[in-house]
Design a protein around this motif. Structure first.
Motif, PDB file in Angstrom:
ATOM      1  N   MET A 435       0.795  -1.230   0.000  1.00 38.48           N
ATOM      2  CA  MET A 435       0.000   0.000   0.000  1.00 38.48           C
ATOM      3  C   MET A 435       0.830   1.285   0.000  1.00 38.48           C
ATOM      4  O   MET A 435       0.519   2.223  -0.747  1.00 38.48           O
ATOM      5  CB  MET A 435      -0.985  -0.008   1.168  1.00 38.48           C
ATOM      6  CG  MET A 435      -1.978   1.147   1.139  1.00 38.48           C
ATOM      7  SD  MET A 435      -3.219   1.036   2.448  1.00 38.48           S
ATOM      8  CE  MET A 435      -4.252  -0.306   1.826  1.00 38.48           C
ATOM      9  N   PRO A 436       1.893   1.406   0.808  1.00 41.08           N
ATOM     10  CA  PRO A 436       2.643   2.671   0.780  1.00 41.08           C
ATOM     11  C   PRO A 436       3.309   2.937  -0.558  1.00 41.08           C
ATOM     12  O   PRO A 436       3.457   4.098  -0.970  1.00 41.08           O
ATOM     13  CB  PRO A 436       3.672   2.505   1.902  1.00 41.08           C
ATOM     14  CG  PRO A 436       3.748   1.044   2.157  1.00 41.08           C
ATOM     15  CD  PRO A 436       2.395   0.503   1.859  1.00 41.08           C
ATOM     16  N   TRP A 437       3.723   1.878  -1.255  1.00 39.00           N
ATOM     17  CA  TRP A 437       4.298   2.089  -2.588  1.00 39.00           C
ATOM     18  C   TRP A 437       3.236   2.614  -3.564  1.00 39.00           C
ATOM     19  O   TRP A 437       3.528   3.509  -4.362  1.00 39.00           O
ATOM     20  CB  TRP A 437       4.895   0.783  -3.111  1.00 39.00           C
ATOM     21  CG  TRP A 437       6.270   0.519  -2.598  1.00 39.00           C
ATOM     22  CD1 TRP A 437       7.449   0.960  -3.119  1.00 39.00           C
ATOM     23  CD2 TRP A 437       6.623  -0.281  -1.457  1.00 39.00           C
ATOM     24  NE1 TRP A 437       8.507   0.504  -2.378  1.00 39.00           N
ATOM     25  CE2 TRP A 437       8.034  -0.266  -1.348  1.00 39.00           C
ATOM     26  CE3 TRP A 437       5.890  -1.008  -0.530  1.00 39.00           C
ATOM     27  CZ2 TRP A 437       8.726  -0.952  -0.345  1.00 39.00           C
ATOM     28  CZ3 TRP A 437       6.574  -1.686   0.473  1.00 39.00           C
ATOM     29  CH2 TRP A 437       7.968  -1.642   0.554  1.00 39.00           C
ATOM     30  N   LEU A 438       2.048   2.055  -3.489  1.00 40.59           N
ATOM     31  CA  LEU A 438       0.962   2.550  -4.346  1.00 40.59           C
ATOM     32  C   LEU A 438       0.670   4.018  -4.044  1.00 40.59           C
ATOM     33  O   LEU A 438       0.509   4.835  -4.961  1.00 40.59           O
ATOM     34  CB  LEU A 438      -0.293   1.705  -4.134  1.00 40.59           C
ATOM     35  CG  LEU A 438      -0.228   0.255  -4.602  1.00 40.59           C
ATOM     36  CD1 LEU A 438      -1.484  -0.497  -4.175  1.00 40.59           C
ATOM     37  CD2 LEU A 438      -0.047   0.173  -6.114  1.00 40.59           C
ATOM     38  N   ALA A 439       0.612   4.353  -2.761  1.00 41.59           N
ATOM     39  CA  ALA A 439       0.331   5.741  -2.379  1.00 41.59           C
ATOM     40  C   ALA A 439       1.432   6.678  -2.855  1.00 41.59           C
ATOM     41  O   ALA A 439       1.161   7.790  -3.338  1.00 41.59           O
ATOM     42  CB  ALA A 439       0.164   5.835  -0.864  1.00 41.59           C
ATOM     43  N   ALA A 440       2.693   6.252  -2.742  1.00 42.10           N
ATOM     44  CA  ALA A 440       3.814   7.094  -3.167  1.00 42.10           C
ATOM     45  C   ALA A 440       3.798   7.334  -4.675  1.00 42.10           C
ATOM     46  O   ALA A 440       4.023   8.454  -5.151  1.00 42.10           O
ATOM     47  CB  ALA A 440       5.135   6.452  -2.748  1.00 42.10           C
ATOM     48  N   GLU A 441       3.533   6.283  -5.437  1.00 46.56           N
ATOM     49  CA  GLU A 441       3.473   6.434  -6.897  1.00 46.56           C
ATOM     50  C   GLU A 441       2.318   7.354  -7.286  1.00 46.56           C
ATOM     51  O   GLU A 441       2.443   8.174  -8.199  1.00 46.56           O
ATOM     52  CB  GLU A 441       3.305   5.062  -7.553  1.00 46.56           C
ATOM     53  CG  GLU A 441       4.469   4.101  -7.336  1.00 46.56           C
ATOM     54  CD  GLU A 441       5.692   4.448  -8.163  1.00 46.56           C
ATOM     55  OE1 GLU A 441       5.675   5.459  -8.901  1.00 46.56           O
ATOM     56  OE2 GLU A 441       6.695   3.711  -8.080  1.00 46.56           O
ATOM     57  N   MET A 442       1.195   7.228  -6.585  1.00 42.33           N
ATOM     58  CA  MET A 442       0.062   8.116  -6.855  1.00 42.33           C
ATOM     59  C   MET A 442       0.415   9.563  -6.528  1.00 42.33           C
ATOM     60  O   MET A 442       0.022  10.490  -7.247  1.00 42.33           O
ATOM     61  CB  MET A 442      -1.155   7.669  -6.041  1.00 42.33           C
ATOM     62  CG  MET A 442      -1.779   6.385  -6.518  1.00 42.33           C
ATOM     63  SD  MET A 442      -3.126   5.846  -5.424  1.00 42.33           S
ATOM     64  CE  MET A 442      -3.613   4.327  -6.234  1.00 42.33           C
ATOM     65  N   GLY A 443       1.163   9.762  -5.451  1.00 43.69           N
ATOM     66  CA  GLY A 443       1.581  11.116  -5.098  1.00 43.69           C
ATOM     67  C   GLY A 443       2.428  11.750  -6.171  1.00 43.69           C
ATOM     68  O   GLY A 443       2.243  12.929  -6.520  1.00 43.69           O
ATOM     69  N   TRP A 444       3.372  10.987  -6.719  1.00 43.64           N
ATOM     70  CA  TRP A 444       4.194  11.535  -7.802  1.00 43.64           C
ATOM     71  C   TRP A 444       3.375  11.773  -9.061  1.00 43.64           C
ATOM     72  O   TRP A 444       3.620  12.732  -9.800  1.00 43.64           O
ATOM     73  CB  TRP A 444       5.365  10.592  -8.095  1.00 43.64           C
ATOM     74  CG  TRP A 444       6.517  10.842  -7.182  1.00 43.64           C
ATOM     75  CD1 TRP A 444       6.968  10.047  -6.174  1.00 43.64           C
ATOM     76  CD2 TRP A 444       7.352  12.004  -7.175  1.00 43.64           C
ATOM     77  NE1 TRP A 444       8.021  10.632  -5.542  1.00 43.64           N
ATOM     78  CE2 TRP A 444       8.289  11.828  -6.127  1.00 43.64           C
ATOM     79  CE3 TRP A 444       7.411  13.160  -7.940  1.00 43.64           C
ATOM     80  CZ2 TRP A 444       9.271  12.780  -5.842  1.00 43.64           C
ATOM     81  CZ3 TRP A 444       8.381  14.118  -7.650  1.00 43.64           C
ATOM     82  CH2 TRP A 444       9.299  13.915  -6.621  1.00 43.64           C
ATOM     83  N   PHE A 445       2.413  10.908  -9.316  1.00 43.46           N
ATOM     84  CA  PHE A 445       1.547  11.126 -10.481  1.00 43.46           C
ATOM     85  C   PHE A 445       0.799  12.450 -10.344  1.00 43.46           C
ATOM     86  O   PHE A 445       0.745  13.248 -11.289  1.00 43.46           O
ATOM     87  CB  PHE A 445       0.553   9.975 -10.619  1.00 43.46           C
ATOM     88  CG  PHE A 445      -0.423  10.150 -11.748  1.00 43.46           C
ATOM     89  CD1 PHE A 445      -0.087   9.777 -13.034  1.00 43.46           C
ATOM     90  CD2 PHE A 445      -1.676  10.716 -11.533  1.00 43.46           C
ATOM     91  CE1 PHE A 445      -0.983   9.967 -14.092  1.00 43.46           C
ATOM     92  CE2 PHE A 445      -2.568  10.900 -12.571  1.00 43.46           C
ATOM     93  CZ  PHE A 445      -2.221  10.529 -13.856  1.00 43.46           C
ATOM     94  N   VAL A 446       0.220  12.696  -9.172  1.00 43.72           N
ATOM     95  CA  VAL A 446      -0.509  13.940  -8.948  1.00 43.72           C
ATOM     96  C   VAL A 446       0.419  15.139  -9.110  1.00 43.72           C
ATOM     97  O   VAL A 446       0.070  16.143  -9.746  1.00 43.72           O
ATOM     98  CB  VAL A 446      -1.154  13.948  -7.553  1.00 43.72           C
ATOM     99  CG1 VAL A 446      -1.700  15.324  -7.206  1.00 43.72           C
ATOM    100  CG2 VAL A 446      -2.283  12.916  -7.493  1.00 43.72           C
ATOM    101  N   ALA A 447       1.636  15.044  -8.559  1.00 42.73           N
ATOM    102  CA  ALA A 447       2.567  16.171  -8.612  1.00 42.73           C
ATOM    103  C   ALA A 447       3.020  16.477 -10.032  1.00 42.73           C
ATOM    104  O   ALA A 447       3.072  17.649 -10.444  1.00 42.73           O
ATOM    105  CB  ALA A 447       3.781  15.878  -7.729  1.00 42.73           C
TER     106      ALA A 447
END
Length: 527
Positions: A435-447
């Motif tokens: 889960m934290p990897w998914l959240a981190a990748e999503m964060g970079w996508f948003v940024a």
């Protein structure tokens, strides 16, 4: 979607960046946790802490190697795939990357070898010092990279030189203390700490479920749950700060995240749910929470939040002002700076909007010939994909709060329930390891996706940044990168899983002897 030169260049960089960031968060978090565990060992001299440090250090080492190899490739891509971008902003963007290599990477790379091979050659305090140098180097590396990235989000401390056609650094301290970069750094490294905490809690929970390495697992959960809980709160606080900074510097990104087409009167509401429709330019079935967006975006209940439509109107004005700057720039270039004062004055008055005029370059050969319809279309290009931004952000936040809840519960059970973890909690901890990897990748996508159509926000459109490569070259290298990185990822996962199944094999006899020596002696019955 037609994949041309720019689209394939973006896709290739996105693929390599997202593969690279699969390894970075665990490196950031584990480096701090390893240094902390070893510090406890030096203070207590209990061998179980040395065993813990060595075991988690093995997993850190496997991950570290892959992170370094994928990161080096990314830096080469700036010159190879984005040569105009590198030439245009290299004076600013290159400085923090150079410092990262000279200061942080060399510090990290030098001491990581000493850490792995110095257990029997260095005294405990010296080895602990080496461990902290590795941790500091890893986090310093993230600092300088995020300063560079933060400048792309909020370009400060630089001016455009019309004679060289490049951005030039005028205030290094403005770049260094860029509020967007500072918030981004703490938010990103805290997310890395959460990743490591969830990883350690998950693996330790697996051991407890199987009844293996009980002492190591319980102590690891104690450290990781406390560390992860503090980091989770930091992620939330700095995520909120990033939203506040976006209100000042990236209004369009924030409006897209919220699916906010119309300007929200104060106090602005938060769209909890909705279905953004980019063609209809509305968010259907929106469920709003009053006041929340005003508090996040403006820290007040009295300021309105501009919507996408209003921001597009503002972009159209900036494109027209940018055309004045572009016309003046062409005269300055043609006459090598020998122009009338009013031409120079016109350029200086509108130079901040020059990048907006360059949005027309992907539509017409000469921006000065653009029609009103083309100017309007260019203004609408400043809107990123709203639906992907809207849903990715909400999934990321949902994952973040779920991890916070789990870490809070594990911390509570550790400290107030004697570490008697229910089976459901242990199974959940194992299940959510990704889960934290998914959240981190999503964060970079948003940024990064949310910054489009800009490479440098408001200054340099992405369409102008790419190198003049062939589509075939990009397609072949993209396929090669994906194949190679997927292979490396599979190898890493196999090595990590093998090490986890094997468990801690270091200092087993020393730990057993210490435990036997210090085991409580049963009371003898009275005669």
């Amino acid at each position: 979607m037609e994949f041309g030169l720019v689209e394939l260049s973006r896709l290739q960089f996105a693929a390599t960046a997202m593969y690279h960031f699969l390894f970075v968060p665990l490196t950031l978090g584990l480096s701090i946790m390893l240094a902390t565990m070893e510090t406890v060992y030096v203070m207590t001299r209990r061998p179980i802490w040395r065993q813990m440090t060595k075991f988690w250090g093995t997993l850190f080492g496997i991950n570290f190697v892959l992170g370094v190899s994928t990161g080096i490739t990314m830096e080469f891509q700036f010159g190879m795939n984005w040569s105009y971008y590198s030439n245009y902003v290299g004076d600013i963007f290159g400085a923090p990357l150079a410092i990262e290599g000279l200061m942080a990477f060399f510090l990290e790379a030098t001491f990581v070898g000493l850490w792995f091979f110095g257990w029997e050659k260095l005294r405990p305090r010296a080895h602990m010092f080496v461990g902290w140098c590795v941790a500091i180097g890893s986090n310093f590396s993230a600092l300088w990279i995020l300063i560079a990235n933060g400048w792309m989000q909020n370009p400060v401390g630089a001016e455009f030189n019309p004679m060289t056609m490049r951005m030039e650094l005028v205030d290094f301290y403005a770049v260094l203390f860029n509020p967007v970069a500072q918030a981004k750094f703490v938010h990103t490294v805290s997310a890395g700490y959460v990743t490591a905490a969830i990883f350690v809690v998950g693996v330790s929970s697996w051991y407890l479920l199987r009844g293996r390495h009980i002492e190591l697992a319980r102590r690891s959960i104690a450290v990781a749950s406390a560390f992860g809980l503090a980091a989770s709160l930091s992620v939330i606080v700095l995520g909120d700060e990033s939203g506040y900074e976006a209100t000042h510097n990236q209004k369009m990104k924030l409006a897209a995240i919220e699916g906010m087409w119309e300007t929200e009167e104060a106090p602005a509401s938060f769209n909890l749910f909705g279905i953004p429709d980019q063609e209809a330019r509305e968010t259907k079935y929106a469920i709003k929470i009053p006041y929340v967006m005003g508090l996040i975006g403006t820290r007040s209940l009295t300021e309105e939040m501009p919507g996408i439509k209003e921001l597009v109107e503002g972009a159209e004005v900036r494109i027209r002002d940018g055309l004045i700057a572009y016309d003046a720039l062409m005269q300055i270039r043609a006459n090598k700076g020998d122009v009338a004062p009013e031409v120079t004055a016109a350029f200086e008055a509108h130079s901040d909007d020059l990048g907006y005029a360059m949005l027309l370059s992907s539509m017409v050969e000469d921006p000065m010939t653009a029609t009103d319809e083309q100017i309007e279309a260019a203004a609408w290009k400043t809107v990123p994909g709203v639906a992907p931004m809207f849903w990715t952000f909400r999934l990321m936040v949902g994952f973040g709060f779920f991890m916070l809840a789990l870490l809070t519960y594990m911390f509570y059970v550790t400290n107030f329930r004697g570490g008697n973890y229910p089976q459901l909690a242990l199974k959940t901890a194992v299940f959510i390891i990704p889960m934290p990897w998914l959240a981190a990748e999503m964060g970079w996508f948003v940024a990064e996706f949310g910054r489009q159509p800009w490479t440098v926000d408001g200054l340099l459109p992405t369409a102008l940044s790419a190198s003049h490569l062939s589509v075939w070259d990009l397609a072949v290298t993209l396929g090669g990168f994906v194949a190679l990185y997927t292979t490396l990822l599979i190898i890493e996962m196999k090595l990590m899983l093998a090490a986890i199944r094997k468990g801690p094999v270091q200092d087993v006899e020393v730990v057993a002897a210490w435990n036997a020596k210090h085991a409580p002696v049963a009371a003898q019955p009275a005669e």
